[in-house]
Design a protein around this motif. Structure first.
Motif, PDB file in Angstrom:
ATOM      1  N   TYR A 203      38.026  48.198  39.914  1.00 22.36           N
ATOM      2  CA  TYR A 203      36.989  48.349  40.933  1.00 22.36           C
ATOM      3  C   TYR A 203      35.829  47.403  40.619  1.00 22.36           C
ATOM      4  CZ  TYR A 203      39.378  52.858  41.638  1.00 22.36           C
ATOM      5  OH  TYR A 203      40.304  53.837  41.856  1.00 22.36           O
ATOM      6  N   LEU A 204      35.059  47.100  41.656  1.00 24.75           N
ATOM      7  CA  LEU A 204      33.857  46.281  41.495  1.00 24.75           C
ATOM      8  C   LEU A 204      32.753  46.929  42.326  1.00 24.75           C
ATOM      9  CD1 LEU A 204      32.406  43.785  40.466  1.00 24.75           C
ATOM     10  CD2 LEU A 204      33.704  42.407  42.069  1.00 24.75           C
ATOM     11  N   LEU A 205      31.643  47.274  41.665  1.00 26.26           N
ATOM     12  CA  LEU A 205      30.512  47.915  42.343  1.00 26.26           C
ATOM     13  C   LEU A 205      29.430  46.876  42.607  1.00 26.26           C
ATOM     14  CD1 LEU A 205      29.071  50.533  43.319  1.00 26.26           C
ATOM     15  CD2 LEU A 205      28.174  50.754  40.970  1.00 26.26           C
ATOM     16  N   TYR A 206      29.038  46.751  43.878  1.00 19.82           N
ATOM     17  CA  TYR A 206      27.968  45.833  44.304  1.00 19.82           C
ATOM     18  C   TYR A 206      26.765  46.669  44.727  1.00 19.82           C
ATOM     19  CZ  TYR A 206      31.810  42.432  45.100  1.00 19.82           C
ATOM     20  OH  TYR A 206      32.901  41.598  44.984  1.00 19.82           O
ATOM     21  N   THR A 207      25.570  46.266  44.297  1.00 17.65           N
ATOM     22  CA  THR A 207      24.358  46.927  44.808  1.00 17.65           C
ATOM     23  C   THR A 207      23.337  45.866  45.234  1.00 17.65           C
ATOM     24  OG1 THR A 207      23.287  47.053  42.632  1.00 17.65           O
ATOM     25  CG2 THR A 207      24.679  48.908  43.273  1.00 17.65           C
TER      26      THR A 207
ATOM     27  N   PRO B 286      27.348  37.787  46.879  1.00 18.66           N
ATOM     28  CA  PRO B 286      28.354  38.598  46.200  1.00 18.66           C
ATOM     29  C   PRO B 286      29.436  37.720  45.559  1.00 18.66           C
ATOM     30  CG  PRO B 286      28.337  39.063  48.578  1.00 18.66           C
ATOM     31  CD  PRO B 286      27.330  37.992  48.327  1.00 18.66           C
ATOM     32  N   LEU B 287      29.856  38.102  44.364  1.00 20.96           N
ATOM     33  CA  LEU B 287      30.895  37.389  43.621  1.00 20.96           C
ATOM     34  C   LEU B 287      32.205  38.161  43.681  1.00 20.96           C
ATOM     35  CD1 LEU B 287      28.727  36.570  40.468  1.00 20.96           C
ATOM     36  CD2 LEU B 287      29.407  34.955  42.270  1.00 20.96           C
TER      37      LEU B 287
ATOM     38  N   LEU C  14      34.113  36.849  38.380  1.00 21.29           N
ATOM     39  CA  LEU C  14      33.550  37.661  37.301  1.00 21.29           C
ATOM     40  C   LEU C  14      34.549  37.877  36.165  1.00 21.29           C
ATOM     41  CD1 LEU C  14      31.734  40.158  39.643  1.00 21.29           C
ATOM     42  CD2 LEU C  14      30.592  38.719  37.937  1.00 21.29           C
ATOM     43  N   ASP C  15      35.680  37.166  36.235  1.00 20.42           N
ATOM     44  CA  ASP C  15      36.721  37.237  35.207  1.00 20.42           C
ATOM     45  C   ASP C  15      37.288  38.647  35.067  1.00 20.42           C
ATOM     46  OD1 ASP C  15      38.364  35.815  33.559  1.00 20.42           O
ATOM     47  OD2 ASP C  15      37.120  36.042  31.779  1.00 20.42           O
ATOM     48  N   GLN C  16      37.481  39.292  36.219  1.00 24.49           N
ATOM     49  CA  GLN C  16      38.045  40.644  36.252  1.00 24.49           C
ATOM     50  C   GLN C  16      39.396  40.602  36.940  1.00 24.49           C
ATOM     51  OE1 GLN C  16      35.661  43.532  38.332  1.00 24.49           O
ATOM     52  NE2 GLN C  16      37.149  45.175  38.063  1.00 24.49           N
TER      53      GLN C  16
ATOM     54  N   TRP D 158      22.302  40.234  44.806  1.00 22.08           N
ATOM     55  CA  TRP D 158      23.285  41.267  44.482  1.00 22.08           C
ATOM     56  C   TRP D 158      23.356  41.515  42.979  1.00 22.08           C
ATOM     57  CZ3 TRP D 158      25.896  44.100  48.090  1.00 22.08           C
ATOM     58  CH2 TRP D 158      25.806  43.665  49.424  1.00 22.08           C
ATOM     59  N   THR D 159      23.625  42.777  42.647  1.00 16.95           N
ATOM     60  CA  THR D 159      23.946  43.156  41.268  1.00 16.95           C
ATOM     61  C   THR D 159      25.396  43.641  41.238  1.00 16.95           C
ATOM     62  OG1 THR D 159      21.651  43.816  40.901  1.00 16.95           O
ATOM     63  CG2 THR D 159      23.285  44.590  39.305  1.00 16.95           C
ATOM     64  N   HIS D 160      26.155  43.174  40.242  1.00 18.17           N
ATOM     65  CA  HIS D 160      27.589  43.480  40.148  1.00 18.17           C
ATOM     66  C   HIS D 160      27.891  44.270  38.880  1.00 18.17           C
ATOM     67  CE1 HIS D 160      27.056  39.721  42.376  1.00 18.17           C
ATOM     68  NE2 HIS D 160      28.190  39.948  42.996  1.00 18.17           N
TER      69      HIS D 160
END
Length: 587
Positions: free
Chosen positions: A386-390, A374-375, A380-382, A480-482
């Motif tokens: 919110y940040l959604l991880y799957t 997980p990043l 992620l330059d945010q 992980w997908t972000h």
């Protein structure tokens, strides 16, 4: 102001054009007030008898990404200062890098944290270099507005309450030198609490006048300041705290009675100068509210009403009248005609027109980013939101040990898009157990940045999202997908896609108005989330209070149809909102 050959100096007292001058100032943060209302708030400041306005400057809004600058709209600091000057007010500018201010990360930009060795507010060369580049651009906006050039700026502050953070004097001198190198020629001040080592830590007496921040015990604190000065210098309370701010979860709206505050104001003006914090608090629109962290996380509400002399929506209070009476003993109150017509209106109840689940539109709002681990938001330059991880959890089985490691600040956890549990702050790393019942199982974790801490020792550890990892049956989960969700692109939403009750979702409303007026969005019955009006991020709502309604200034509305979007994360969405003509807090 167009005063030729003006000067402002600090000696045994303040001197304006070589005449003794008592600063009677109030704080208004231009970035917390819609620009259409700046003149109204400044006129009310002048009418109370103040001769000066003070404002902080939020670096993170003016340089939201490294090397990208913004001085438009609510961030047009130059226009704010010029408006004050047109009204005959002087200006105290507190131009960062750090402002505290109950503001996201105390005004520091999130991108500083992309340097894993970052040392904030110290003589750390990459930090100083970043400030240097920012100052080079920022002071272009204000240099010709200093008093020596006929402008209204009479003082600027070096850093802010540094004595409550560190004692790196070389850093403070570097800040003062940098300001001068970039064109600052008005006198400099520092401001610190008068307790313990704060004054000593935060002052550079040969470069800047030491002032104090406090809300009571003025006579005692002024005696301490006199002794600290060691010679006769002007006494000033740079932040005279006349109210306080609210954190989500407080049992009531924080207030301070008018009489005790007015008595302390009289004590200040008897001996020195003042900046009233806040004269007008305004609003933490969008994701701008900060947080405090001592024993636990205390994120600030969207309202920054502060129980100030003007309410969040700009109305004069009994406290204003009490202060005006005290000030009238020292100055003749000017006659000020208020030039802005402001009306409040209740527009009633509106029902959602459309709704769609986040899970159905995440790939419209964000380009998915894959990673073995997980990043964080910063990676992620945010900045905020919110940040959604799957991730794929595999086959059906018992999960005995599930933990979120170094995850901040709040996480909604889902299996196959169904809510499992929510974790917040101190609960985050506690182990959970559950059964996976389907042949295939997707884990989703929606993490919210509740506002980076803006004060004290936690500031260097303000990465958001998941930093450590996710433990599944004793081992770190991989692949992980972000989806980054700053929610600044909601025009991309497609409401024809799926909606499932109980999931994080977007709800679209249409509010029809004949003519715009100030109004208040009542979110009773809604869980947690954020509201938007015509694409403008109003700020967070949360059922735990104490804030019950979100202030909508009239300039955010238009005659005709207005689009309101509620993003709600906890599955509590009655599908109805109300627009009232007054604010509401838990009593």
């Amino acid at each position: 102001m167009n005063h030729q050959q003006q000067s402002f100096a600090i000696a045994d007292q303040f001197y304006l054009n070589e005449q003794p001058f008592k600063i009677i100032s109030g704080a208004i943060h231009y970035f917390r007030v819609v620009p259409e209302y700046w003149r109204d708030r400044l006129e009310k400041l002048k009418a109370m008898g103040c001769n000066t306005v003070e404002t902080y400057v939020p670096w993170n809004k003016h340089e939201p990404r490294e090397g990208e600058f913004n001085f438009e709209g609510m961030l047009d600091v130059r226009k704010f200062i010029q408006t004050a000057g047109e009204l005959g007010l002087y200006v105290i500018l507190r131009p960062s890098p750090y402002i505290c201010a109950e503001w996201e990360f105390g005004g520091l930009p999130y991108w500083l944290l992309k340097d894993g060795d970052m040392k904030l507010r110290f003589s750390y060369p990459p930090y100083l270099d970043a400030i240097d580049r920012y100052f080079a651009r920022f002071f272009e906006e204000t240099n010709d507005l200093q008093i020596g050039s006929g402008g209204p700026i009479i003082l600027m502050q070096v850093e802010n309450e540094y004595g409550g953070y560190g004692n790196d004097k070389s850093y403070l001198y570097a800040m003062a030198d940098m300001m001068k190198r970039h064109g600052v020629n008005v006198p400099l001040v520092t401001s610190d609490g008068p307790w313990h080592d704060m004054l000593e830590n935060g002052s550079i007496q040969d470069a800047a006048l030491a002032t104090i921040n406090c809300g009571s015990g003025i006579k005692e604190h002024f005696n301490k300041l006199k002794a600290f000065h060691g010679e006769v210098k002007p006494l000033m309370v740079m932040e005279f705290w006349i109210g306080w701010f609210d954190a989500w979860g407080d049992d009531k709206h924080q207030t301070r009675d008018a009489d005790s505050a007015a008595r302390e104001l009289a004590d200040i003006l008897e001996e020195g100068s003042v900046n009233i914090y806040m004269f007008h608090g305004g609003t933490n629109f969008g994701f701008t509210s900060g947080a405090n962290y001592y024993e636990k996380l205390a994120p600030d509400t969207t309202s920054y009403d502060y129980d100030a002399l003007l309410t969040e929506w700009g109305e004069i209070t009994p406290k204003y009248k009490a202060f005006q009476e005290v000030i009238s003993r020292y100055v003749e109150l000017p006659k000020v005609e208020l030039s802005t017509v402001i009306r409040k209106k209740a527009f009633g109840e509106v029902t959602a027109k459309e709704r769609v689940s986040l899970f159905a539109v995440a790939d419209l709002l964000a380009v998915p980013v894959e990673s073995p681990y997980p990043l964080t938001m910063e990676a992620l330059d945010q900045s905020t939101g919110y940040l959604l991880y799957t991730t794929d959890l595999g086959k059906n089985r018992r999960i005995e040990d599930f933990r979120l490691i170094q995850c901040t600040d709040r996480a909604n956890v889902f299996i196959n898009q169904k809510p499992l549990f929510t974790k917040y702050d101190l609960e985050m790393e506690g182990a959970e157990a559950f059964d996976l019942t389907e042949p295939d199982n997707e884990l989703a974790v929606l993490v919210e940045n509740m506002g980076r801490v803006n004060y004290s020792v936690k500031m260097n550890s303000q990465t958001k999202g998941i930093k450590g990892g996710v433990i599944v049956n004793g081992a770190f989960q991989s692949r992980w997908t972000h989806y980054t969700l700053p929610l600044d692109n909601l025009e991309l939403l497609d409401y024809s896609k799926a909606y499932a009750e109980g999931t994080p979702s977007f709800y679209r409303f249409e509010l029809e108005v004949d003519e715009p007026a100030d109004t208040f969005l009542d979110f009773t019955g809604w869980g947690k989330g954020v509201a938007f009006v015509n694409g403008f991020n109003l700020g967070r709502f949360w059922e735990i209070g104490p804030q019950r309604r979100l202030y909508i200034p009239a300039p955010l509305l238009k005659a005709g149809i207005n689009e309101v979007i509620m993003f709600e994360t906890d599955g509590k969405a009655p599908g109805v909102i109300r627009f009232e003509d007054s604010a509401a807090f838990m009593e």
